[in-house]
Design a protein around this motif. Structure first.
Motif, PDB file in Angstrom:
ATOM      1  N   ALA A   1      82.160 -83.937  29.543  1.00 45.91           N
ATOM      2  CA  ALA A   1      81.255 -83.354  30.538  1.00 45.91           C
ATOM      3  C   ALA A   1      81.329 -84.125  31.848  1.00 45.91           C
ATOM      4  O   ALA A   1      81.342 -83.534  32.932  1.00 45.91           O
ATOM      5  N   THR A   2      81.408 -85.444  31.762  1.00 50.40           N
ATOM      6  CA  THR A   2      81.518 -86.283  32.954  1.00 50.40           C
ATOM      7  C   THR A   2      82.835 -86.020  33.669  1.00 50.40           C
ATOM      8  O   THR A   2      82.880 -85.889  34.891  1.00 50.40           O
ATOM      9  N   LYS A   3      83.900 -85.915  32.905  1.00 46.41           N
ATOM     10  CA  LYS A   3      85.230 -85.648  33.457  1.00 46.41           C
ATOM     11  C   LYS A   3      85.249 -84.290  34.161  1.00 46.41           C
ATOM     12  O   LYS A   3      85.742 -84.169  35.281  1.00 46.41           O
ATOM     13  N   ARG A   4      84.677 -83.297  33.519  1.00 50.53           N
ATOM     14  CA  ARG A   4      84.658 -81.957  34.105  1.00 50.53           C
ATOM     15  C   ARG A   4      83.784 -81.929  35.357  1.00 50.53           C
ATOM     16  O   ARG A   4      84.153 -81.335  36.373  1.00 50.53           O
ATOM     17  N   HIS A   5      82.629 -82.575  35.285  1.00 54.29           N
ATOM     18  CA  HIS A   5      81.723 -82.609  36.437  1.00 54.29           C
ATOM     19  C   HIS A   5      82.373 -83.323  37.622  1.00 54.29           C
ATOM     20  O   HIS A   5      82.280 -82.856  38.756  1.00 54.29           O
TER      21      HIS A   5
END
Length: 110
Positions: free
Chosen positions: A65-69
């Motif tokens: 989720a952090t990577k995508r955000h």
């Protein structure tokens, strides 16, 4: 965020032998490939543990989720854009298969 997830994927991205071992585990996995959390627990987490970089499914969710955000923080994308980009990314959970979120299927009426 669990730093072991980051370290594991740095190792994974640079080690073709590890990538092949994980791919072999996925290909031999007897369960449904759509149940991504179970797949991760059976085919990815043991390799992280073996390397001394243990993490959990929840840790992986946070990482992805952090990577995508981070990738999309300055860009306004539609659902279709995000779905198309997921095909290009190497996410294990994010946007793939089914999850074990029972609340998504329950209406509260029995």
């Amino acid at each position: 965020m669990n730093i072991n997830v980051i370290k594991f994927f740095e190792k994974y991205d640079s080690d073709p032998e590890l990538q092949q071992r994980v791919a072999d585990a996925v290909n031999a996995y007897p369960g449904s490939l759509e149940l991504r959390e179970a797949l991760v627990e059976a085919c990815l987490l043991p390799f992280a543990e073996e390397l001394g970089l243990p993490f959990t499914v929840v840790d992986l969710k946070v990482y992805e989720a952090t990577k995508r955000h981070a990738k999309h923080k300055d860009v306004e994308l539609t659902e279709e854009d995000l779905a198309a980009e997921d095909d290009d990314e190497d996410y294990w959970l994010e946007g793939k298969g089914w999850t074990n979120d029972e609340s998504a299927f329950c209406t509260g009426q029995h």
